[in-house]
Structures are given as structure tokens and as C-alpha cells.
Design an enzyme around this catalytic site. Structure first.
Site, PDB file in Angstrom:
ATOM      1  N   SER A 156       0.790  -1.234   0.000  1.00 53.92           N
ATOM      2  CA  SER A 156       0.000   0.000   0.000  1.00 53.92           C
ATOM      3  C   SER A 156       0.821   1.282   0.000  1.00 53.92           C
ATOM      4  CB  SER A 156      -0.969   0.023   1.184  1.00 53.92           C
ATOM      5  OG  SER A 156      -0.285   0.227   2.390  1.00 53.92           O
ATOM      6  N   LYS A 181       0.316   4.497   6.833  1.00 53.29           N
ATOM      7  CA  LYS A 181      -0.338   5.254   5.757  1.00 53.29           C
ATOM      8  C   LYS A 181       0.085   6.716   5.859  1.00 53.29           C
ATOM      9  CE  LYS A 181      -3.181   1.781   4.674  1.00 53.29           C
ATOM     10  NZ  LYS A 181      -2.562   0.768   3.877  1.00 53.29           N
TER      11      LYS A 181
END
Length: 174
Positions: free
Chosen positions: A39, A83
Site C-alpha cells: 500500500s 499510511k
């Protein structure tokens, strides 16, 4: 023989103190993680080891584009997530044809760190006052705020801000 026993005891004592200090530092000052998904690829590759500070937000608030380590959303897994912060408290995040807009801005957010152009439209997401909207840099392969039942990361769930990748490609993260 007494001298040898004394030397071994001193060595073991020093070793034990070093381990205790290391554990205290690791659980109070330093945050580290292994990246287990794709990710964040483009910025941090899968299987990289990263490090940051647990105390980074003691004297300042998390900012847009900070890369954070946080408790997983929705209780899905037990490994912390990594993230990038996109939406700040009280902002509205809308994604139209892969472009991110904050608070009805007419110009999309400039995101030079993306691995590839994002696909899709999402939102709007209104970020609560104690939370953040986060996405991975590899947007088309990221399980992030767009997809979770609870779309936001609470400030209380942030473990720390990541600053360095130390293996296999040492670099400063921005």
C-alpha cells in the site's frame, strides 16, 4: 576462579541493563515496523523496515502528508498500519476521478509521491475533530480510509510518525 565469576557477572549485568534500556526506549520513544503490504509502494517497498518517533506529536499536531504508524482500523488485524495523512480534523475529503479535493477546493491536492494515478471516486468524507483521513501512496492497492467501516484514524490510535527507512534501502521518509 573468583575473578572469572565476577567478570561473567559484570558482563551479564551490563547486558541485562542494556536490554532493559533498549526495551524502555523502544516502548516509549521509538516506533518501528515492517511493511507487510504494497500500500505504500512508491515511497516504502514491501518488507522494508521503518522507524519513527512515538513522541512526535507530543508538542505538535499531525500534519497533512505525515507518514504514520497506527493501530489497525475496525479490529481487522493485529499488526499496525502505515499510511499517509491526507485529511485533517474538520476537513471534507472528496475524491473525483482519482483526484483528491479538500473542503470543496477547485484545485486537487498535489501528491507527487503517488506510485501511479488513482482510479475511482469516493466520498465526501467529513473528518471528525479528533481524527484523520489516511491513504497509502499506492492508492489502487491500498486498504485505507476509503474502504474501512470506520473511515478515520483517531489521534489516540496513532502510535507515531515514521521518519526513516533503515532496511533494505536507508532513506529519510517525507
Amino acid at each position: 576462579m573468583k575473578k572469572l565469576g565476577s567478570s561473567i557477572f559484570n558482563w551479564l549485568k551490563t547486558f541485562a541493563i542494556a536490554i532493559i534500556i533498549g526495551l524502555i526506549v523502544n516502548h516509549t520513544l521509538i516506533a518501528s515496523a515492517v511493511i507487510i503490504s504494497s500500500s505504500m509502494e512508491g515511497t516504502i517497498m514491501t518488507n522494508s523496515r521503518v522507524m519513527g518517533l512515538r513522541v512526535a506529536y507530543t508538542f505538535r499536531d499531525p500534519g497533512r502528508f505525515d507518514i504514520i504508524l497506527f493501530e489497525p482500523p475496525d479490529g481487522t488485524v493485529s499488526v499496525p498500519f502505515v499510511k499517509r495523512i491526507i485529511g485533517l480534523p474538520y476537513e471534507t475529503v472528496t475524491i473525483v476521478n482519482g483526484e483528491v479535493f479538500i473542503n470543496d477546493a477547485s484545485v486537487p491536492l498535489y501528491e507527487p509521491f503517488l506510485a501511479e494515478d488513482m482510479r475511482g471516486s469516493y466520498g465526501p468524507f467529513v473528518v471528525p475533530g479528533d481524527s484523520f483521513f489516511v491513504m497509502g501512496d499506492n492508492r489502487n492497492r491500498s486498504n485505507d480510509s476509503r474502504h474501512w467501516n470506520n473511515s478515520f484514524v483517531s489521534r489516540d490510535d496513532i502510535i507515531g510518525r515514521l521518519y526513516f527507512e533503515f532496511f533494505p534501502n536507508p532513506q529519510i521518509l517525507s
